[in-house]
Motif scaffolding. Structure first.
Motif, PDB file in Angstrom:
ATOM      1  N   VAL A  71      66.712  41.105 -16.375  1.00  0.00           N
ATOM      2  CA  VAL A  71      66.828  42.264 -17.265  1.00  0.00           C
ATOM      3  C   VAL A  71      68.316  42.517 -17.512  1.00  0.00           C
ATOM      4  O   VAL A  71      69.122  42.489 -16.576  1.00  0.00           O
ATOM      5  CB  VAL A  71      66.166  43.524 -16.635  1.00  0.00           C
ATOM      6  N   CYS A  72      68.672  42.728 -18.775  1.00  0.00           N
ATOM      7  CA  CYS A  72      70.077  42.990 -19.122  1.00  0.00           C
ATOM      8  C   CYS A  72      70.193  44.347 -19.801  1.00  0.00           C
ATOM      9  O   CYS A  72      69.365  44.701 -20.639  1.00  0.00           O
ATOM     10  CB  CYS A  72      70.599  41.934 -20.096  1.00  0.00           C
ATOM     11  N   GLY A  88      64.993  34.398 -22.380  1.00  0.00           N
ATOM     12  CA  GLY A  88      63.915  34.777 -21.457  1.00  0.00           C
ATOM     13  C   GLY A  88      64.145  36.086 -20.734  1.00  0.00           C
ATOM     14  O   GLY A  88      63.358  36.458 -19.855  1.00  0.00           O
ATOM     15  N   ALA A  89      65.214  36.803 -21.063  1.00  0.00           N
ATOM     16  CA  ALA A  89      65.479  38.085 -20.391  1.00  0.00           C
ATOM     17  C   ALA A  89      64.976  39.241 -21.255  1.00  0.00           C
ATOM     18  O   ALA A  89      64.671  39.066 -22.433  1.00  0.00           O
ATOM     19  CB  ALA A  89      66.977  38.232 -20.125  1.00  0.00           C
ATOM     20  N   ILE A  90      64.910  40.423 -20.652  1.00  0.00           N
ATOM     21  CA  ILE A  90      64.559  41.637 -21.395  1.00  0.00           C
ATOM     22  C   ILE A  90      65.850  42.431 -21.583  1.00  0.00           C
ATOM     23  O   ILE A  90      66.668  42.528 -20.665  1.00  0.00           O
ATOM     24  CB  ILE A  90      63.518  42.485 -20.617  1.00  0.00           C
ATOM     25  N   ALA A  91      66.020  42.977 -22.788  1.00  0.00           N
ATOM     26  CA  ALA A  91      67.212  43.787 -23.066  1.00  0.00           C
ATOM     27  C   ALA A  91      66.828  45.265 -23.105  1.00  0.00           C
ATOM     28  O   ALA A  91      65.818  45.618 -23.708  1.00  0.00           O
ATOM     29  CB  ALA A  91      67.809  43.380 -24.409  1.00  0.00           C
ATOM     30  N   VAL A  92      67.628  46.097 -22.441  1.00  0.00           N
ATOM     31  CA  VAL A  92      67.408  47.548 -22.546  1.00  0.00           C
ATOM     32  C   VAL A  92      68.734  48.242 -22.870  1.00  0.00           C
ATOM     33  O   VAL A  92      69.798  47.791 -22.458  1.00  0.00           O
ATOM     34  CB  VAL A  92      66.818  48.162 -21.236  1.00  0.00           C
ATOM     35  N   GLY A  93      68.623  49.337 -23.617  1.00  0.00           N
ATOM     36  CA  GLY A  93      69.813  50.138 -23.934  1.00  0.00           C
ATOM     37  C   GLY A  93      70.080  51.092 -22.788  1.00  0.00           C
ATOM     38  O   GLY A  93      69.151  51.639 -22.207  1.00  0.00           O
TER      39      GLY A  93
END
Ligand code: BJ8
Length: 423
Positions: A71-72, A88-93
């Motif tokens: 997760v980034c 393959g990662a998940i992006a969050v603000g």
């Protein structure tokens, strides 16, 4: 059923402090959102997202990591989330929008700094934000000076990668940004151990373009008079876009847009026809920062558009989907992202053109220039924006504020006087 307290505890959070943070939110949400009349039914999903803000989506992130995924977290709309996801990662603000985090931010940062930066670091330091706690890597960027230097402090507490964003838009800057995106891709591949293929990247480019179009569709509905959906509701939808699952978000946003379109067809609005229409421009409003919109919309006016990074700057312009090779796709990404008109660029005439165009498109009666305290880029750029608006006879008012409620009364008085003038 997931035991959320255990989940938060496993994430290393300060549960007692976290209880204090979350106990205040339902009351605020009730006052700001639930008391609005005749909201689109499809907003129910977004109400649920807020009610479960630290549980449902976090459980998905935890599950993703349990299966070996990463997760980034990012703080700026310049970070190409297509690449994060293609690896393959998940992006969050992660931008902080709560006053609650300011004191912790001020333990390591000067007080006279933008609240968005202080709240963001405060969220990490206080151990009360499960999004921060879920991140394997934080992605900073060289936009304003405050953020740029804050990454050095944040790096003491968590792994940080910084993207070097040019501050001009000449051909050599585009080339440098293109190179930077290439380096970012390599860093993402290193983090996740997955190769970014042109096929995967093309998929994510299409998905993010769809997300942008869903927001664009919702915004388009706000051009109608009477307005079918409040500015507060649309602001919330945009804020949620930064951390929700993209496919689910598209579906739910399109449901709100479809309902808004039905309302337009039957002439139904959430504000009476002829209510003053306001365009807000300036610094972003991270969740749960609803302060200015709430003041405007409880004073009888309606926010019809935001020229901000929690508004049009986030979703305008698509990435060219026709590019086939990785090389070409990276170029397309660089081109699209460099079209964002942040005040950290010099000169930045594109932002003034955007504001003038949006005033016309959304039939705004006036502009409120929203400046987070100590954000110098936007504060200085007000000179040129005001000049351009005045030259066209468009009323404008500047508001400089932070996340506290201390100046709410004074702000309300000023907004009311501005609206009176518009009427
Ligand atoms: S592209 S606006 S999201 S940098 S943190 S500049 S408010 S002093 S957030 Fe931003 Fe990217 Fe630009 Fe948009 Fe000012 Fe505060 Fe800096 Fe801020």
């Amino acid at each position: 059923m997931t035991d959320y307290r255990k989940m938060w505890s496993d994430l290393g959070m300060d549960l007692e402090k976290h209880d204090r943070l979350t106990s205040a939110l339902p009351l605020v949400y009730e006052e700001v959102y639930l008391q609005q009349k005749d909201r689109p039914q499809a907003m129910e999903y977004f109400d649920l997202v807020v009610a479960e803000i630290h549980s449902l989506r976090i459980a998905e992130l935890v599950e993703h990591r349990r299966r070996g995924g990463k997760v980034c977290g990012a703080f700026c709309v310049f970070v190409p989330v297509e690449i994060v996801r293609a690896a393959g990662a998940i992006a969050v603000g992660l931008c902080g929008g709560s006053q609650f985090w300011i004191p912790d931010g001020e333990k390591v940062l000067p007080r006279n700094l933008c609240p968005l930066i202080k709240a963001s670091l405060g969220a990490r330091l206080s151990g009360t934000c499960p999004y921060f706690q879920s991140c394997d890597l934080l992605i900073g960027e060289t936009t304003c000076d405050g953020k740029k230097k804050a990454w050095e402090v944040l790096g003491e507490f968590a792994p940080v990668y910084v993207m070097d964003l040019p501050q001009m838009k000449r051909p050599q800057d585009l080339a440098a940004w293109r190179k930077e995106i290439e380096l970012f891709l390599a860093r993402m591949e290193e983090l996740t151990g997955c190769r970014v293929t042109p096929e995967r990247l093309a998929e994510e480019i299409r998905l993010q373009n769809r997300l942008r179009r869903a927001l664009e569709r919702l915004y388009r509905a706000r051009k109608a008079d009477p307005v079918p959906v409040s500015g507060k509701d649309v602001l919330l939808v945009t804020q949620v876009s930064f951390y929700d699952d993209p496919s689910r978000f598209i579906e739910k946003t399109e449901a709100v847009a479809a309902e808004a379109e039905e309302r337009i067809a039957s002439g139904r609005g959430v504000f009476p026809s002829g209510a003053p229409r306001i365009l807000v421009t300036g610094t972003p409003m991270a969740i749960p920062n609803w302060k200015l919109h709430h003041i405007i919309e409880t004073a009888g006016a309606v926010v019809v558009c935001e020229e901000t990074c929690t508004g049009t700057r986030f979703f305008e312009h698509q990435v060219d989907e026709s590019r086939q090779t990785l090389e070409e796709q990276l170029q397309a990404l660089a081109e699209r992202y460099l079209k964002i008109n942040c005040s950290c660029f010099t000169p930045n005439p594109g932002r003034i053109d955007d504001i003038l165009r949006l005033v016309e498109e959304y039939r705004a009666d006036g502009v409120i220039y929203y400046n987070l305290q100590f954000c110098h880029g936007y504060a200085v750029e007000y000179y040129a924006v005001e000049k351009a608006l005045k030259a066209r006879g468009i009323p404008v008012m500047k508001v400089e504020t932070d996340y506290s409620e201390e100046d709410a009364g004074q702000l309300r008085t000023r907004v009311e006087a501005f609206l009176e003038m518009l009427r």
